[in-house]
Design a protein around this motif. Structure first.
Motif, PDB file in Angstrom:
ATOM      1  N   HIS A 137       0.876  -1.176   0.000  1.00 29.42           N
ATOM      2  CA  HIS A 137       0.000   0.000   0.000  1.00 29.42           C
ATOM      3  C   HIS A 137       0.907   1.217   0.000  1.00 29.42           C
ATOM      4  N   ASP A 138       0.382   2.364  -0.427  1.00 31.92           N
ATOM      5  CA  ASP A 138       1.161   3.581  -0.319  1.00 31.92           C
ATOM      6  C   ASP A 138       0.254   4.787  -0.148  1.00 31.92           C
ATOM      7  N   CYS A 139      -0.371   5.232  -1.237  1.00 30.16           N
ATOM      8  CA  CYS A 139      -1.133   6.482  -1.146  1.00 30.16           C
ATOM      9  C   CYS A 139      -2.422   6.336  -0.345  1.00 30.16           C
ATOM     10  N   GLY A 176      -6.144   5.697  -3.891  1.00 34.15           N
ATOM     11  CA  GLY A 176      -6.543   5.183  -5.203  1.00 34.15           C
ATOM     12  C   GLY A 176      -5.750   5.711  -6.375  1.00 34.15           C
ATOM     13  N   ILE A 177      -4.541   6.243  -6.161  1.00 33.23           N
ATOM     14  CA  ILE A 177      -3.821   6.806  -7.301  1.00 33.23           C
ATOM     15  C   ILE A 177      -2.432   6.211  -7.525  1.00 33.23           C
ATOM     16  N   CYS A 178      -1.902   5.452  -6.559  1.00 33.47           N
ATOM     17  CA  CYS A 178      -0.517   5.020  -6.741  1.00 33.47           C
ATOM     18  C   CYS A 178      -0.410   3.625  -7.360  1.00 33.47           C
ATOM     19  N   CYS A 213      -7.603   0.015  -1.483  1.00 31.35           N
ATOM     20  CA  CYS A 213      -7.481   1.011  -0.412  1.00 31.35           C
ATOM     21  C   CYS A 213      -8.733   1.880  -0.285  1.00 31.35           C
ATOM     22  N   ILE A 253      -3.020   3.008 -13.375  1.00 31.71           N
ATOM     23  CA  ILE A 253      -2.075   3.232 -12.297  1.00 31.71           C
ATOM     24  C   ILE A 253      -1.078   2.077 -12.167  1.00 31.71           C
TER      25      ILE A 253
END
Ligand code: SF4
Ligand code: FES
Lengths: 207, 247
Positions: B56-58, B61-63, B84, B160
């Motif tokens: 996971h990161d952002c 919903g964009i990474c 996410c 993405i």
């Protein structure tokens, strides 16, 4: 896939349209079958066109099966560990039955050739007496044969529905909604056209 | 609310891995799916157990980092939504939820639910770029782009790179991802110089990496959190055939 499938579909379509000559009676239907053997005459000898066509079709079938197999093998290799939980695939029924549907159609074609081309599995089985062969084949007491034909044709319909759509997509044309409509319409027309003759015989037309 | 999770646990690339069941209670329907895993991980840590590894990161919903197959569907039951952005209100109280990693040979599992997606970087390296002079940025209106092209390019550019299309595809094909890149760059004037070599090289790399062949089943579009349409692949095929003809 797309090219060989397209060629096979052209043949299947011509075959379906030709079948409808059945409704014009024994003489005309048998005459049509005899004429098929004279295409290209006098340049081509009797039945030469037919054999050229058969060779071409066989080649297409083999290439079609070959590419399909290589795609299936690649798919298997691409997912060595399977999902534990996998709901029924969400794509269309036609799309997910392409492989087994294709196998069924291939087996049906073998039976069909032995039945109405070679004649060994046909109760009448006389070369040239096409109309009589067909009538004997789909007689009411042989309902199971008719049922098998009907099922095979429906499987073919599904195969064509996804196949046609997919072929356009592979050749770079892809307005999804139009393609869906065209492919479904085509498949339905094909199935209805093919079913017309056996169903007609079953209810007593032509006997 | 309460959920029964069956989670794929795998110590490392060499481990065989297995599904492990966890009962998780005291959950709020407003939690995101990943928050729920955070809660579970905290509880596991308190008990001295190894937390579940997931990407996971952002979390907006964009990474494209989050990547869970939930009940057999990449990114879970909600359409056009990344893991996410998925919330527990989409699940029933007491439901059994299976969580697995993306499954594809070119995406090997590193640990638990984390897979290595550098295969996508290889596909990008093969042609997912444009040649542009460096220096100060040119004026935005210096090169006119027809509005419909700009719109379609933008739609494709929304990809993405999460890999859900591969995870969903019965053939394990990455054609939707590849097609999104080819469409995005191929529709814009800046993408023209490499248009032919891009599609040929990216598809060749895609195949070499061991992704399966596309049979147009359409599973990918259903799973794609950005709704990249299936006809993007038709565009790729179109460009591919044209490029092949020129060679
Ligand atoms: S096409 Fe969709 S599913 Fe595939 S990588 Fe891009 S965003 Fe993810
Ligand atoms: S965590 Fe970035 S898209 Fe889900």
């Amino acid at each position: 896939m797309a090219v060989t499938g397209g060629l096979l579909l052209l043949f299947v379509t011509a075959h379906m349209v030709g079948n409808l000559k059945f409704f014009f009676g024994a003489e005309e239907f048998d005459g049509y079958a005899a004429w098929l053997r004279t295409i290209g005459a006098p340049a081509l000898h009797h039945e030469w066109f037919l054999w050229i066509q058969r060779t071409g079709l066989l080649l297409c079938v083999l290439l079609h099966i070959g590419t399909a197999t290589s795609l299936a093998v690649r798919a298997r290799r691409a997912r060595p560990v399977r999902y534990r939980h996998r709901p029924a695939v969400q794509g269309s029924y036609a799309a997910r039955t392409m492989r087994w549907g294709g196998v069924i159609v291939a087996l049906f074609v073998v039976y069909h050739l032995l039945d109405l081309t070679v004649g060994v599995l046909n109760p009448h089985g006389e070369h040239g007496e096409v109309h009589a062969n067909v009538v004997a084949d789909f007689a009411p007491e042989r309902w199971y044969v008719t049922l098998f034909y009907a099922l095979a044709v429906i499987v073919l319909g599904f195969h064509v529905q996804h196949g046609l759509r997919s072929a356009f997509q592979s050749l770079g044309r892809g307005d999804a909604r139009t393609l869906d409509l065209v492919a479904t319409g085509y498949a339905v027309a094909l199935v209805v056209g093919f079913l017309a003759v056996p169903v007609a015989v079953l209810v007593g037309v032509g006997s | 609310m309460k959920l029964t999770l069956r989670v794929w646990r795998q110590k490392g690339p060499e481990d065989k891995g297995r599904m492990v069941t966890y009962e998780v209670d005291d959950l709020s329907p407003d939690m995101s799916f990943l928050e729920m895993l955070d809660v579970l991980n905290e509880r596991l840590a308190l008990k001295g157990e190894e937390p579940i590894a997931f990407d996971h990161d952002c979390r907006e919903g964009i990474c494209g980092m989050c990547s869970l197959v939930i009940n057999g569907t990449p990114h879970g039951p909600e359409r056009a939504t990344t893991t996410c952005q998925l919330h527990l209100r989409k699940f029933k109280d007491g439901e059994v939820v299976d969580i697995e990693p993306w499954r594809a040979r070119p995406f090997p599992v590193i640990k638990d639910l984390v897979v290595d997606r550098s295969a996508f970087d290889k596909i990008i390296e093969a042609g997912g770029y444009i040649s542009a002079p460096t220096g100060s940025a040119p004026d935005a209106h210096a090169v006119p782009v027809p509005k419909p092209d700009a719109d379609r390019a933008f739609e494709a550019a929304e990809c993405i790179g999460c890999g859900a299309c591969v995870a969903a595809c019965p053939n394990g094909s990455a054609m939707l991802f590849t097609a999104a890149k080819v469409t995005h760059l191929g529709l814009l004037p800046q993408g023209q110089p490499e248009r032919d070599s891009r599609v040929v090289d990216m598809v060749a790399t895609h195949d070499d990496l061991g992704f399966g062949g596309c049979t147009n089943t359409g599973e990918c579009t259903v799973a794609c959190p950005k709704g990249i349409p299936l006809d993007t692949i038709a565009r790729l095929n179109h460009d591919y055939l044209k490029a092949g003809g020129k060679r």
